[in-house]
Design a protein around this motif. Structure first.
Motif, short mmCIF file in Angstrom:
data_model
loop_
_atom_site.label_atom_id
_atom_site.label_comp_id
_atom_site.label_asym_id
_atom_site.label_seq_id
_atom_site.Cartn_x
_atom_site.Cartn_y
_atom_site.Cartn_z
N GLU A 191 -10.59 -4.55 81.79
CA GLU A 191 -9.27 -5.19 81.63
C GLU A 191 -8.89 -6.07 82.82
O GLU A 191 -8.33 -7.14 82.63
CB GLU A 191 -8.18 -4.17 81.30
CG GLU A 191 -7.82 -3.26 82.43
CD GLU A 191 -6.67 -2.33 82.07
OE1 GLU A 191 -5.78 -2.72 81.30
OE2 GLU A 191 -6.66 -1.21 82.57
N MET A 228 -2.11 -3.12 77.38
CA MET A 228 -2.62 -1.82 76.98
C MET A 228 -3.91 -2.06 76.19
O MET A 228 -4.27 -3.20 75.92
CB MET A 228 -1.57 -1.11 76.11
CG MET A 228 -0.27 -0.77 76.85
SD MET A 228 -0.50 0.39 78.19
CE MET A 228 -0.86 1.89 77.29
N HIS A 230 4.57 2.47 78.30
CA HIS A 230 4.06 2.96 77.02
C HIS A 230 3.83 4.46 76.99
O HIS A 230 3.36 4.98 75.97
CB HIS A 230 2.82 2.18 76.60
CG HIS A 230 3.17 0.84 76.05
ND1 HIS A 230 3.74 0.68 74.80
CD2 HIS A 230 3.09 -0.40 76.59
CE1 HIS A 230 3.98 -0.60 74.60
NE2 HIS A 230 3.60 -1.28 75.67
N GLU A 231 4.20 5.15 78.03
CA GLU A 231 4.22 6.61 77.95
C GLU A 231 5.34 7.05 77.02
O GLU A 231 5.31 8.16 76.49
CB GLU A 231 4.42 7.22 79.34
CG GLU A 231 3.23 7.06 80.25
CD GLU A 231 3.49 7.54 81.67
OE1 GLU A 231 4.64 7.96 81.99
OE2 GLU A 231 2.55 7.47 82.49
N PRO A 277 -10.52 -0.03 79.92
CA PRO A 277 -10.19 0.00 81.36
C PRO A 277 -11.29 -0.59 82.25
O PRO A 277 -10.98 -1.18 83.28
CB PRO A 277 -10.02 1.50 81.66
CG PRO A 277 -9.67 2.11 80.34
CD PRO A 277 -10.39 1.29 79.30
N GLN A 298 3.18 -1.79 82.34
CA GLN A 298 2.95 -1.49 80.93
C GLN A 298 2.47 -0.06 80.69
O GLN A 298 2.92 0.60 79.76
CB GLN A 298 1.93 -2.48 80.34
CG GLN A 298 2.55 -3.79 79.95
CD GLN A 298 3.50 -3.63 78.79
OE1 GLN A 298 3.09 -3.32 77.67
NE2 GLN A 298 4.78 -3.82 79.04
N LYS A 299 1.58 0.43 81.50
CA LYS A 299 1.04 1.77 81.28
C LYS A 299 2.16 2.82 81.33
O LYS A 299 2.24 3.68 80.46
CB LYS A 299 -0.05 2.08 82.29
CG LYS A 299 -1.19 1.05 82.22
CD LYS A 299 -2.52 1.66 82.14
CE LYS A 299 -3.65 0.67 82.17
NZ LYS A 299 -3.64 -0.44 81.30
N LYS A 300 3.01 2.71 82.32
CA LYS A 300 4.13 3.66 82.44
C LYS A 300 5.11 3.46 81.28
O LYS A 300 5.60 4.42 80.69
CB LYS A 300 4.82 3.47 83.78
CG LYS A 300 5.93 4.47 84.02
CD LYS A 300 6.29 4.55 85.48
CE LYS A 300 7.36 5.54 85.77
NZ LYS A 300 7.05 6.91 85.41
#
Length: 150
Positions: A28, A52, A123-124, A25, A119-121
């Motif tokens: 990135e 990710m 890949h939850e 993080p 992407q973050k949401k």
């Protein structure tokens, strides 16, 4: 025709080698900006990028002078060198050998941009493997799952 014209949008998906979570993080956003610079320097336009810790998505408008495989080679080669120079002095960062490259029509750009930026949401609920298999199936790509993962 006196000129050449091109409007080809490609959504690339590729992972770190062995899907190691090496995209941190703290760097990135700098990575995505660096990749945009690679595009500018090589004549293709990065529309958006994200991902990710273990993989990347790049949406770009392909150059009319270099191929799909040459484009990803430039992105992966230059960015992995930069990541190692800046963040991994023991040279432990590398991208996987393969990639997915999916053509996107102009009408699908907004959806693809949202997909990459969320992407973050996303890949939850879904792993990289599930996501990649979904993309292969969505675009009717023939594959043998025995050869997908390194």
């Amino acid at each position: 025709m006196a000129n050449s014209f091109n409007q080809t949008y490609i959504h690339y998906v590729f992972s770190t080698k062995h899907r190691k979570p090496l995209i941190k993080p703290d760097f990135e956003k700098r990575l995505w900006a660096y990749i945009a610079g690679i595009g500018k320097h090589n004549g293709f336009h990065i529309i958006t990028s994200g991902g990710m810790p273990d993989h990347a998505h790049i949406l770009l408008e392909l150059s009319k002078t270099i191929t799909i495989s040459q484009t990803i080679q430039k992105i992966k080669g230059n960015s992995s060198k930069w990541i190692n120079d800046e963040f991994y002095p023991n040279r432990e960062f590398s991208w996987q050998a393969g990639y997915g490259a999916f053509s996107i029509g102009r009408s699908g750009l907004k959806h693809a941009i949202r997909y990459i930026q969320n992407q973050k949401k996303h890949h939850e609920q879904k792993t990289l493997k599930e996501e990649f298999l979904d993309l292969l199936n969505k675009y009717n790509v023939d594959y043998d799952e025995r050869y997908l993962w390194d």
